[in-house]
Motif scaffolding. Sequence first.
Motif, PDB file in Angstrom:
ATOM      1  N   LYS A  41      25.038  43.852  46.469  1.00  0.00           N
ATOM      2  CA  LYS A  41      25.946  42.736  46.741  1.00  0.00           C
ATOM      3  C   LYS A  41      25.244  41.558  47.413  1.00  0.00           C
ATOM      4  CE  LYS A  41      30.038  45.594  46.922  1.00  0.00           C
ATOM      5  NZ  LYS A  41      29.384  46.930  46.923  1.00  0.00           N
ATOM      6  N   LEU A  42      24.028  41.303  46.975  1.00  0.00           N
ATOM      7  CA  LEU A  42      23.293  40.158  47.514  1.00  0.00           C
ATOM      8  C   LEU A  42      23.089  39.092  46.444  1.00  0.00           C
ATOM      9  CD1 LEU A  42      20.521  41.952  49.598  1.00  0.00           C
ATOM     10  CD2 LEU A  42      22.314  40.495  50.501  1.00  0.00           C
ATOM     11  N   ASP A  43      23.710  39.293  45.269  1.00  0.00           N
ATOM     12  CA  ASP A  43      23.429  38.383  44.158  1.00  0.00           C
ATOM     13  C   ASP A  43      23.845  36.946  44.460  1.00  0.00           C
ATOM     14  OD1 ASP A  43      25.787  39.771  44.202  1.00  0.00           O
ATOM     15  OD2 ASP A  43      26.238  39.472  42.094  1.00  0.00           O
ATOM     16  N   ALA A  44      24.847  36.789  45.333  1.00  0.00           N
ATOM     17  CA  ALA A  44      25.274  35.425  45.673  1.00  0.00           C
ATOM     18  C   ALA A  44      24.226  34.710  46.517  1.00  0.00           C
ATOM     19  CB  ALA A  44      26.604  35.466  46.419  1.00  0.00           C
ATOM     20  N   LYS A  45      23.374  35.498  47.156  1.00  0.00           N
ATOM     21  CA  LYS A  45      22.367  34.921  48.059  1.00  0.00           C
ATOM     22  C   LYS A  45      21.029  34.734  47.363  1.00  0.00           C
ATOM     23  CE  LYS A  45      24.835  35.171  51.858  1.00  0.00           C
ATOM     24  NZ  LYS A  45      25.105  34.004  52.674  1.00  0.00           N
ATOM     25  N   ARG A  46      21.000  34.945  46.062  1.00  0.00           N
ATOM     26  CA  ARG A  46      19.756  34.998  45.291  1.00  0.00           C
ATOM     27  C   ARG A  46      18.733  33.935  45.692  1.00  0.00           C
ATOM     28  NH1 ARG A  46      17.335  32.944  40.766  1.00  0.00           N
ATOM     29  NH2 ARG A  46      16.512  34.409  39.245  1.00  0.00           N
ATOM     30  N   ASP A  47      19.163  32.684  45.798  1.00  0.00           N
ATOM     31  CA  ASP A  47      18.204  31.605  46.026  1.00  0.00           C
ATOM     32  C   ASP A  47      18.170  31.104  47.459  1.00  0.00           C
ATOM     33  OD1 ASP A  47      17.255  31.483  43.326  1.00  0.00           O
ATOM     34  OD2 ASP A  47      19.228  30.694  42.797  1.00  0.00           O
ATOM     35  N   ASP A  48      18.811  31.828  48.363  1.00  0.00           N
ATOM     36  CA  ASP A  48      18.741  31.440  49.775  1.00  0.00           C
ATOM     37  C   ASP A  48      17.464  31.985  50.389  1.00  0.00           C
ATOM     38  OD1 ASP A  48      21.178  30.487  49.253  1.00  0.00           O
ATOM     39  OD2 ASP A  48      22.281  31.716  50.705  1.00  0.00           O
ATOM     40  N   PHE A  49      17.013  31.319  51.458  1.00  0.00           N
ATOM     41  CA  PHE A  49      15.895  31.881  52.207  1.00  0.00           C
ATOM     42  C   PHE A  49      16.338  33.188  52.847  1.00  0.00           C
ATOM     43  CE2 PHE A  49      14.206  27.437  52.547  1.00  0.00           C
ATOM     44  CZ  PHE A  49      13.044  27.697  51.868  1.00  0.00           C
ATOM     45  N   ALA A  50      15.452  34.175  52.820  1.00  0.00           N
ATOM     46  CA  ALA A  50      15.795  35.461  53.427  1.00  0.00           C
ATOM     47  C   ALA A  50      16.082  35.287  54.910  1.00  0.00           C
ATOM     48  CB  ALA A  50      14.658  36.459  53.217  1.00  0.00           C
ATOM     49  N   GLY A  51      15.451  34.287  55.538  1.00  0.00           N
ATOM     50  CA  GLY A  51      15.671  34.053  56.964  1.00  0.00           C
ATOM     51  C   GLY A  51      17.078  33.614  57.292  1.00  0.00           C
ATOM     52  N   SER A  52      17.847  33.182  56.289  1.00  0.00           N
ATOM     53  CA  SER A  52      19.207  32.712  56.572  1.00  0.00           C
ATOM     54  C   SER A  52      20.224  33.844  56.446  1.00  0.00           C
ATOM     55  CB  SER A  52      19.569  31.568  55.625  1.00  0.00           C
ATOM     56  OG  SER A  52      19.674  32.071  54.306  1.00  0.00           O
ATOM     57  N   LEU A  53      19.769  35.052  56.108  1.00  0.00           N
ATOM     58  CA  LEU A  53      20.706  36.177  55.965  1.00  0.00           C
ATOM     59  C   LEU A  53      21.087  36.744  57.331  1.00  0.00           C
ATOM     60  CD1 LEU A  53      19.068  38.206  53.049  1.00  0.00           C
ATOM     61  CD2 LEU A  53      20.811  36.452  52.907  1.00  0.00           C
ATOM     62  N   SER A  54      22.206  37.439  57.374  1.00  0.00           N
ATOM     63  CA  SER A  54      22.604  38.121  58.606  1.00  0.00           C
ATOM     64  C   SER A  54      21.778  39.400  58.765  1.00  0.00           C
ATOM     65  CB  SER A  54      24.080  38.476  58.534  1.00  0.00           C
ATOM     66  OG  SER A  54      24.259  39.561  57.646  1.00  0.00           O
ATOM     67  N   GLY A  55      21.868  39.998  59.955  1.00  0.00           N
ATOM     68  CA  GLY A  55      21.074  41.198  60.218  1.00  0.00           C
ATOM     69  C   GLY A  55      21.338  42.296  59.200  1.00  0.00           C
ATOM     70  N   GLY A  56      22.605  42.534  58.896  1.00  0.00           N
ATOM     71  CA  GLY A  56      22.944  43.596  57.958  1.00  0.00           C
ATOM     72  C   GLY A  56      22.449  43.298  56.551  1.00  0.00           C
ATOM     73  N   GLN A  57      22.583  42.027  56.164  1.00  0.00           N
ATOM     74  CA  GLN A  57      22.103  41.647  54.827  1.00  0.00           C
ATOM     75  C   GLN A  57      20.605  41.810  54.722  1.00  0.00           C
ATOM     76  OE1 GLN A  57      23.815  37.745  54.954  1.00  0.00           O
ATOM     77  NE2 GLN A  57      25.372  38.262  53.437  1.00  0.00           N
ATOM     78  N   ARG A  58      19.919  41.542  55.836  1.00  0.00           N
ATOM     79  CA  ARG A  58      18.459  41.735  55.822  1.00  0.00           C
ATOM     80  C   ARG A  58      18.109  43.198  55.623  1.00  0.00           C
ATOM     81  NH1 ARG A  58      15.770  37.632  60.194  1.00  0.00           N
ATOM     82  NH2 ARG A  58      17.385  36.051  59.974  1.00  0.00           N
ATOM     83  N   LYS A  59      18.880  44.090  56.282  1.00  0.00           N
ATOM     84  CA  LYS A  59      18.652  45.526  56.094  1.00  0.00           C
ATOM     85  C   LYS A  59      18.830  45.888  54.621  1.00  0.00           C
ATOM     86  CE  LYS A  59      18.161  47.321  60.313  1.00  0.00           C
ATOM     87  NZ  LYS A  59      16.955  48.055  60.682  1.00  0.00           N
ATOM     88  N   LEU A  60      19.896  45.340  54.026  1.00  0.00           N
ATOM     89  CA  LEU A  60      20.152  45.618  52.611  1.00  0.00           C
ATOM     90  C   LEU A  60      19.012  45.090  51.753  1.00  0.00           C
ATOM     91  CD1 LEU A  60      23.946  44.762  52.298  1.00  0.00           C
ATOM     92  CD2 LEU A  60      22.901  47.013  52.093  1.00  0.00           C
TER      93      LEU A  60
END
Lengths: 330, 329
Positions: free
Chosen positions: A174-193
């Motif tokens: 469930k990260l497909d919406a974030k495909r082109d975002d910088f990984a640094g802009s993700l939340s802690g949980g999303q980073r784990k994923l």
Amino acid sequence: MPADDQRTPASLTAKREAAVAALADVPREPGAKKPDPILVADDVKRHFGGLLAVDVEHVEVQRGSITALIGPNGAGKTTFFNLLTGFDRPNSGSWSFNGRSLHGTPPFKVARAGMVRTFQLTKALSKLTVIENMRLGATGQRGESFWRALLPFTWRSQEDAITGRAEELLTRFKLDAKRDDFAGSLSGGQRKLLEMARALMVEPELVMLDEPMAGVNPALTQSLLEHVSNLREQGMTVLFVEHDMDMVRDIADWVIVMGQGKVLAEGPPDAVMSDPRVIDAYLGAHHDQSLAELEQEFETGALTAEAEAELAGTDAPVAAETSGETKDGR
Amino acid sequence: MDWGNILELSLRELIGVQAIVFALAAIGINVQFGYTGLLNFGQAAFAAVGGYGIAVIVTTYDMSFWLGLVVGVVGAIILALLLGIPTLRLRADYLAIVTIAASEIVRLVGRSASGRDIFGGSDGITGFSRAFYDLNPFTEPFSFGPFEFRERVLWVLVVGWSLVAICTLVVWLLMRSPWGRVLKGIREDEDAVRSLGKNVYAYKMQSLVIGGVIGALAGIVYSLFQGAMQPDVYATNFTFFAYAILILGGAATVFGPVLGAAIMWFSFQFIDLALRGAIQQDYIPSWLMDSNDVGAVRFMLTGVVLVLLLVFRPQGILGDRREIALDAR
């Protein structure tokens, strides 16, 4: 957690049943032999100055199972992880993965052999986009050699295939919406994923997760746990570190408990969690005694004798057995 | 004040040899520092090795110019390996310490009295650029509007800017490839890249070597233009100029180093000439500064500009603001 009751029967899939069945006859003792081990470690020791951080005599991890490595803070779980994956070198010991010795193998070769780890403090590559993070995980890329990198036509088709695989994984996590975002802009949980998904890009046989649930919003832990059990469904073996026993109960087929660098106990989650040695390791041998009681013991000298016995190097389990009687007070 | 003249002379610097030399040096640092996160504080040493390669082979040993080119480049590769083998397995700061020391070692060995027979001591070496200028196809000066370039300078400019273009193209190709992706990953977190099965050490070494070779090209162009190889040109401020240029233009951008170098040398010249003009015309009173102070004040003003830039545009002229914002999280 009420959700557990609905989830547990559903997650008892064929793979889980197979893993549980395979482990059914394994003796519940430290260093137990498994019917089909993917990872075997022997006499692994690591000193930090005078501290013996890891002292594992024998440990096996069953193929196709989810094995949890639990223990209180400072038990040596992460150090053991670092040793197995080549990020740290042991003072002595040997271990093998799929029958191949990995002693002295650098981390990148361990990963290529099919044993991929994640980190307790998530290592998302902040200034790379999510999809670039994913692509980086793929192994055997032609475009990663210097000269071929200069000739895009030599790696373009492979890159497309990798991107396709990465997008599939992103959708699953469930990260497909974030495909082109910088990984640094993700939340802690999303980073784990993301880190977990990126590890899967390596196409590992054994996934080693270092505290996958640490620092994650409780609402997300269930979904993370599901992703972890999904790995087994896809035929991978999982070894994960966790210090919270409750997290382990739902998904682990087998639990290895570490304390002060040693393997204290092994077994299925329920058996392990009622093991007095494990409870003592977590809560201390005198956790359910009142201070007044302890003071009394101290005055009679019983406590001092016990402490001396412990200092003299008597096995921790022996000390634990004597404290078993305190459970009666409950 | 003749603003037309000032502007013309400044614009010459915009595309001048200094801009070429520092663009090349900064492109090299961009590969190492901008993309891989390697702190190479010894770019001057790589440039010096390039310059000495040609000078020593042609003048001291009387061998071919082309062999000199090869020796300059191979020398830079060897220097990179020497610096990288012991330090690239360690934390990033070790490379910084070792490179800054190495750059002084190269300069001091070059100007030492005992090596005078080979390296020419502190006077350096001359008389090695004839073969280069013999290749010059330009026979007459070239005029373009108010600008006129003598054929020697024109030849250096054409060769120099071609080298800059080639290096920029190579960096552009590399950094959009999976190879470049690994380098950027290493810059962010090398343990993560290791855990994904990449040989981080080998990639860091490749990055150091490529950046060093591009740095050697800077030294080669500069000593051919000067017709002399002088060790003191390659003191540590050479390296820090290149860093300032890279940060001005934008680290980890393909055109950042080139733009940074052009703007830096343009504004240097512009500030210099404008101050001199203003002093001559008594716009600036003589108790405040005279023309002897211009050299120093020019650096002060450049420093102020760099500080303002880092405050208001930390990503450099071409950088991506979002990337810097991530650091603040």
